[in-house]
Design an enzyme around this catalytic site. Structure first.
Site, short mmCIF file in Angstrom:
data_model
loop_
_atom_site.label_atom_id
_atom_site.label_comp_id
_atom_site.label_asym_id
_atom_site.label_seq_id
_atom_site.Cartn_x
_atom_site.Cartn_y
_atom_site.Cartn_z
CE1 TYR A 1 32.95 40.31 42.31
CE2 TYR A 1 31.27 41.30 40.90
CZ TYR A 1 31.69 40.28 41.73
OH TYR A 1 30.86 39.22 41.98
CD GLU B 1 32.37 36.79 31.66
OE1 GLU B 1 32.95 36.45 32.72
OE2 GLU B 1 32.33 37.97 31.27
CB ALA B 2 36.18 29.85 30.52
CD GLN B 3 34.61 33.85 34.86
OE1 GLN B 3 35.39 33.68 33.93
NE2 GLN B 3 33.80 34.90 34.92
CB VAL C 1 28.28 32.87 40.55
CG1 VAL C 1 27.81 33.58 39.27
CG2 VAL C 1 29.30 31.78 40.22
CB VAL C 2 27.49 38.24 42.78
CG1 VAL C 2 26.60 39.48 42.65
CG2 VAL C 2 27.08 37.42 44.00
CB VAL C 3 26.44 38.64 36.88
CG1 VAL C 3 26.71 39.50 35.64
CG2 VAL C 3 26.49 37.16 36.51
CG ASP D 1 38.53 46.75 33.83
OD1 ASP D 1 38.12 46.82 32.67
OD2 ASP D 1 38.88 47.74 34.50
N GLY E 1 40.98 42.89 29.83
CA GLY E 1 40.92 42.84 28.36
C GLY E 1 40.66 41.46 27.78
N1 LIG Z 1 37.24 54.14 27.68
C1 LIG Z 1 38.24 53.29 27.44
N2 LIG Z 1 39.27 53.64 26.68
C2 LIG Z 1 40.28 52.78 26.41
N3 LIG Z 1 40.34 51.54 26.88
C3 LIG Z 1 39.34 51.14 27.66
C4 LIG Z 1 38.23 51.96 27.98
N4 LIG Z 1 37.38 51.27 28.76
C5 LIG Z 1 37.94 50.06 28.94
N5 LIG Z 1 39.11 49.99 28.27
C6 LIG Z 1 40.04 48.85 28.19
O1 LIG Z 1 39.28 47.67 28.20
C7 LIG Z 1 39.80 46.77 29.19
C8 LIG Z 1 38.67 45.90 29.68
O2 LIG Z 1 38.32 45.08 28.59
P1 LIG Z 1 37.33 43.85 28.75
O3 LIG Z 1 37.56 43.01 27.53
O4 LIG Z 1 35.94 44.32 29.00
O5 LIG Z 1 37.94 43.15 30.06
P2 LIG Z 1 37.66 41.71 30.72
O6 LIG Z 1 36.90 40.88 29.75
O7 LIG Z 1 39.02 41.17 31.03
O8 LIG Z 1 36.90 42.00 31.99
C9 LIG Z 1 40.41 47.68 30.24
O9 LIG Z 1 41.48 47.06 30.92
C10 LIG Z 1 40.97 48.81 29.37
O10 LIG Z 1 42.27 48.47 28.89
C1 LIG Z 2 35.55 38.15 41.29
C2 LIG Z 2 34.21 37.60 40.93
C3 LIG Z 2 33.61 37.97 39.75
N1 LIG Z 2 32.38 37.48 39.45
C4 LIG Z 2 31.74 37.91 38.19
C5 LIG Z 2 31.64 39.37 37.96
C6 LIG Z 2 31.57 39.46 36.44
O1 LIG Z 2 30.20 39.30 36.06
C7 LIG Z 2 32.39 38.26 35.98
C8 LIG Z 2 33.76 38.62 35.48
O2 LIG Z 2 33.64 39.30 34.26
P1 LIG Z 2 34.87 40.06 33.55
O3 LIG Z 2 34.42 40.13 32.12
O4 LIG Z 2 36.11 39.26 33.75
O5 LIG Z 2 34.96 41.40 34.19
O6 LIG Z 2 32.52 37.41 37.11
C9 LIG Z 2 31.75 36.58 40.28
O7 LIG Z 2 30.65 36.12 39.98
N2 LIG Z 2 32.36 36.21 41.45
C10 LIG Z 2 33.55 36.69 41.80
O8 LIG Z 2 34.06 36.32 42.89
#
Ligand SMILES: Nc1ncnc2c1ncn2[C@@H]1O[C@H](COP(=O)(O)OP(=O)(O)O)[C@@H](O)[C@H]1O
Ligand SMILES: Cc1cn([C@H]2C[C@H](O)[C@@H](COP(=O)(O)O)O2)c(=O)[nH]c1=O
EC number: 2.7.1.21
Length: 216
Positions: A184, A87-89, A170-172, A12, A14
């Site tokens: 999460y 999702e390179a992890q 891994v749990v999506v 979360d 970005g």
């Molecule tokens: N409703 C919203 N308004 C503005 N920004 C948002 C909103 N929802 C999510 N975001 C922004 O999007 C980010 C999550 O982006 P995302 O690319 O999905 O994250 P990641 O891929 O790292 O999990 C949040 O940290 C926040 O900054």
């Molecule tokens: C911490 C953690 C995360 N995951 C999964 C959960 C999401 O599907 C992705 C991360 O996606 P994001 O775009 O970065 O939010 O990873 C997991 O499988 N195991 C973990 O420990």
């Protein structure tokens, strides 16, 4: 010089949004990229951001050779001016080696996006390999915040609203899920160590230290 860049952070923060912005800016200038992802929440073959943007992507499977895939794509007349891997992890270490080879042997920039550590604070194998091989590791500028206001540096998994430290790596899933689902929450290290999620902190704040004395 082409680079392998690892954009890393908590959930979360970005990462996928940045991946989509990089894709947008390059394709707006006539470049054509190849986009890979694995197990995005939006479904197979999708790269999605919580801001609502989504694009098609190649879904990476176990054992898929990413270098061979790109060479094959090029030999069939396709273009790969840059590569994005979200999702390179979830990629295997050998797939990260293949991406490094794409940079070195094909002279193509590779931008990888992923969380560094799992819910137990352990490195994902793909992220570990990225830290080992990347030309640069970039921490995203937008801070995800812990409920206490500090920068969130760790990912917690919750089951039934309670933080857990055992289970499959891994749990999506997603943040802000209802209490009955696996979800999460991003936390600072202090509160991850103390297993204090926003819900448990809220409950602790509501429970009085001293029982009220009823009037006799
Ligand atoms: N409703 C919203 N308004 C503005 N920004 C948002 C909103 N929802 C999510 N975001 C922004 O999007 C980010 C999550 O982006 P995302 O690319 O999905 O994250 P990641 O891929 O790292 O999990 C949040 O940290 C926040 O900054
Ligand atoms: C911490 C953690 C995360 N995951 C999964 C959960 C999401 O599907 C992705 C991360 O996606 P994001 O775009 O970065 O939010 O990873 C997991 O499988 N195991 C973990 O420990």
């Amino acid at each position: 010089m082409p680079e392998l860049v690892f954009f890393s952070g908590t959930m979360d923060c970005g990462k996928s949004t940045l991946a989509l912005q990089i894709e947008h800016n390059r394709s707006a200038r006539g470049l054509q990229g190849l986009i890979f992802t694995r197990d995005d929440r939006a479904g197979e073959g999708k790269l999605s951001s919580r801001l609502g943007l989504v694009t098609d992507a190649v879904e990476v499977e176990d054992g898929m050779d990413l270098y061979a895939y790109i060479v094959d794509h090029l030999s069939q007349g396709g273009r790969a001016d840059y590569v994005i891997a979200d999702e390179a992890q979830f990629l295997g270490p050998e797939q990260i080696d293949q991406l490094a080879r794409v940079v070195d042997d094909l002279d193509v920039d590779v931008y990888a996006f992923g969380i560094t550590t799992d819910f137990r604070t352990k490195l994902f194998p793909g992220s570990q390999r990225l830290v080992e091989l990347a030309d640069r590791v970039e921490v995203l500028q937008v801070e995800a915040l812990c409920w206490c206001g500090s920068r969130a540096t760790h990912n917690a998994r919750t089951v039934g609203g309670v933080m857990v430290v055992e289970g499959a790596q891994v749990v999506v899933g997603d943040v802000n899920r209802s209490a009955d689902e696996i979800g999460y929450e991003v936390l600072c290290r202090r509160h991850h160590r103390r297993r204090m999620t926003s819900a448990s902190a809220h409950a602790a704040a509501l429970s009085p230290d001293v029982l009220p004395v009823s009037p006799s």
